[in-house]
Design an enzyme around this catalytic site. Structure first.
Site, PDB file in Angstrom:
ATOM      1  N   GLY A  12      16.491  -5.865  17.422  1.00 13.38           N
ATOM      2  CA  GLY A  12      15.616  -5.728  18.585  1.00 13.38           C
ATOM      3  C   GLY A  12      15.113  -4.320  18.830  1.00 13.38           C
ATOM      4  O   GLY A  12      14.790  -3.951  19.962  1.00 13.38           O
ATOM      5  N   SER A  13      15.032  -3.501  17.782  1.00 11.08           N
ATOM      6  CA  SER A  13      14.513  -2.132  17.994  1.00 11.08           C
ATOM      7  C   SER A  13      13.042  -2.178  18.395  1.00 11.08           C
ATOM      8  O   SER A  13      12.575  -1.335  19.168  1.00 11.08           O
ATOM      9  CB  SER A  13      14.703  -1.278  16.742  1.00 11.08           C
ATOM     10  OG  SER A  13      13.885  -1.735  15.691  1.00 11.08           O
ATOM     11  N   MET A  94      12.701 -14.777  12.862  1.00 21.85           N
ATOM     12  CA  MET A  94      12.800 -15.139  11.452  1.00 21.85           C
ATOM     13  C   MET A  94      12.623 -16.625  11.174  1.00 21.85           C
ATOM     14  O   MET A  94      13.089 -17.147  10.185  1.00 21.85           O
ATOM     15  CB  MET A  94      14.146 -14.660  10.896  1.00 21.85           C
ATOM     16  CG  MET A  94      14.298 -13.157  11.008  1.00 21.85           C
ATOM     17  SD  MET A  94      12.835 -12.227  10.488  1.00 21.85           S
ATOM     18  CE  MET A  94      13.156 -12.094   8.758  1.00 21.85           C
ATOM     19  N   ASN A 111       2.274 -11.539  15.717  1.00 26.42           N
ATOM     20  CA  ASN A 111       3.413 -11.319  14.820  1.00 26.42           C
ATOM     21  C   ASN A 111       3.355  -9.914  14.224  1.00 26.42           C
ATOM     22  O   ASN A 111       2.289  -9.396  13.894  1.00 26.42           O
ATOM     23  CB  ASN A 111       3.396 -12.348  13.675  1.00 26.42           C
ATOM     24  CG  ASN A 111       4.591 -12.184  12.743  1.00 26.42           C
ATOM     25  OD1 ASN A 111       5.733 -12.172  13.175  1.00 26.42           O
ATOM     26  ND2 ASN A 111       4.308 -12.005  11.453  1.00 26.42           N
ATOM     27  N   HIS A 113       4.641  -7.479  11.155  1.00 33.51           N
ATOM     28  CA  HIS A 113       5.140  -7.597   9.778  1.00 33.51           C
ATOM     29  C   HIS A 113       5.190  -6.214   9.133  1.00 33.51           C
ATOM     30  O   HIS A 113       4.216  -5.455   9.250  1.00 33.51           O
ATOM     31  CB  HIS A 113       4.229  -8.538   8.960  1.00 33.51           C
ATOM     32  CG  HIS A 113       4.724  -8.784   7.572  1.00 33.51           C
ATOM     33  ND1 HIS A 113       5.937  -9.389   7.307  1.00 33.51           N
ATOM     34  CD2 HIS A 113       4.190  -8.473   6.362  1.00 33.51           C
ATOM     35  CE1 HIS A 113       6.115  -9.432   5.994  1.00 33.51           C
ATOM     36  NE2 HIS A 113       5.074  -8.905   5.401  1.00 33.51           N
ATOM     37  N   ASP A 153       2.617 -14.727   7.760  1.00 32.50           N
ATOM     38  CA  ASP A 153       2.211 -13.312   7.746  1.00 32.50           C
ATOM     39  C   ASP A 153       0.736 -13.144   7.382  1.00 32.50           C
ATOM     40  O   ASP A 153       0.347 -12.154   6.767  1.00 32.50           O
ATOM     41  CB  ASP A 153       3.105 -12.515   6.799  1.00 32.50           C
ATOM     42  CG  ASP A 153       4.541 -12.439   7.360  1.00 32.50           C
ATOM     43  OD1 ASP A 153       5.479 -12.417   6.567  1.00 32.50           O
ATOM     44  OD2 ASP A 153       4.690 -12.449   8.602  1.00 32.50           O
ATOM     45  N   GLU A 182       6.326   0.825  13.162  1.00 30.15           N
ATOM     46  CA  GLU A 182       6.259  -0.463  13.871  1.00 30.15           C
ATOM     47  C   GLU A 182       6.364  -0.270  15.374  1.00 30.15           C
ATOM     48  O   GLU A 182       5.629  -0.891  16.151  1.00 30.15           O
ATOM     49  CB  GLU A 182       7.399  -1.375  13.417  1.00 30.15           C
ATOM     50  CG  GLU A 182       7.237  -1.967  12.050  1.00 30.15           C
ATOM     51  CD  GLU A 182       8.308  -2.987  11.779  1.00 30.15           C
ATOM     52  OE1 GLU A 182       9.504  -2.666  11.974  1.00 30.15           O
ATOM     53  OE2 GLU A 182       7.956  -4.113  11.392  1.00 30.15           O
TER      54      GLU A 182
HETATM   55  C1  GRF Z   1      11.044  -5.676  11.773  1.00 34.46           C
HETATM   56  O1  GRF Z   1      10.896  -4.858  10.613  1.00 34.46           O
HETATM   57  C2  GRF Z   1      10.020  -6.788  11.718  1.00 34.46           C
HETATM   58  O2  GRF Z   1       8.776  -6.391  11.187  1.00 34.46           O
HETATM   59  C3  GRF Z   1      10.695  -7.738  10.778  1.00 34.46           C
HETATM   60  O3  GRF Z   1      12.043  -7.743  11.189  1.00 34.46           O
HETATM   61  C4  GRF Z   1      12.355  -6.444  11.713  1.00 34.46           C
HETATM   62  C5  GRF Z   1      12.946  -6.632  13.085  1.00 34.46           C
HETATM   63  O4  GRF Z   1      13.545  -5.429  13.448  1.00 34.46           O
HETATM   64  N1  GRF Z   1      10.104  -9.049  10.822  1.00 34.46           N
HETATM   65  P1  GRF Z   1      14.117  -5.279  14.973  1.00 34.46           P
HETATM   66  O5  GRF Z   1      15.001  -6.509  15.222  1.00 34.46           O
HETATM   67  O6  GRF Z   1      12.942  -5.239  15.881  1.00 34.46           O
HETATM   68  O7  GRF Z   1      14.896  -3.996  14.941  1.00 34.46           O
END
Ligand code: GRF
Length: 195
Positions: A12-13, A94, A111, A113, A153, A182
């Protein structure tokens, strides 16, 4: 104020980046709910720490009862609709949603990615980019936020950013650089999507 539903499966970062932007007044939105399909997702802890309602909604009980993914998606859609989200953000979610789910929330699901549009769709995108760089096939990678469509995606791009790869990078160093990109891009994309 626009209402966001954030769907996660892991640490969840990216959710944290959204929480921080909202709390800092940099994103004019309210996180109505955080949903995870995994009980141990640390993102649920992040949401609780921020006083945000959470929903743990696993697929396993459906599978154990011989029920379909479509039923899971339909029940999840009901739970989400009850939160009246203006935007559903897949931040490391996921599962692959059924066309019926995406049709119900048409134009409202985005979404994230960790690759450039059309590159390395699916799992382990950062590692696959890292390996492609080692083979001399790519000079950089990137991240994209796009509208979710049934094809994994794919979908119209909302925002994208290149992420450099340097000779001597470890995979962990590249992953950190991609995730930092991200965190910035996702907040920008949500701001753009709700404006
Ligand atoms: C992210 O890299 C996202 O793009 C991918 O899974 C990761 C999730 O990271 N689908 P977080 O849980 O938000 O840290």
């Amino acid at each position: 104020m626009k209402r966001l539903a954030i769907l996660i499966s892991g640490s969840g970062s990216n959710l944290q980046a959204i929480i921080d932007a909202v709390q800092a007044g940099q994103l004019d939105a309210q996180i109505a709910v955080v949903v995870s399909n995994r009980r141990e997702a640390f993102g649920l802890t992040r949401a609780k720490q921020a006083g945000i309602p959470t929903l743990y909604f696993p697929l396993k009980p459906y599978r154990d009862a011989g029920r379909s993914r479509e039923e899971y998606d339909a029940d999840l859609a009901e739970r989400l609709a009850a939160c009246a989200p203006d935007l559903i953000v897949l931040a490391g979610w996921m599962h692959i949603f059924s066309p019926a789910f995406l049709a119900r929330f048409r134009g409202c699901v985005l979404n994230l990615h960790p690759a450039l549009p059309g590159q390395f769709p699916g799992m382990h995108a950062i590692q696959r980019a890292f390996e492609a760089y080692q083979r001399g096939e790519i000079a950089h990678t990137g991240v994209v936020v796009h509208w979710a469509v049934p094809e994994v995606d794919a979908g119209a791009v909302i925002a994208q950013a290149e992420v450099p790869i340097y000779a001597g990078d470890t995979l962990a160093e590249l992953e950190t650089r991609v995730h930092q990109s991200e965190h910035r891009l996702l907040v920008e994309a949500i701001r753009s999507a709700i404006s």
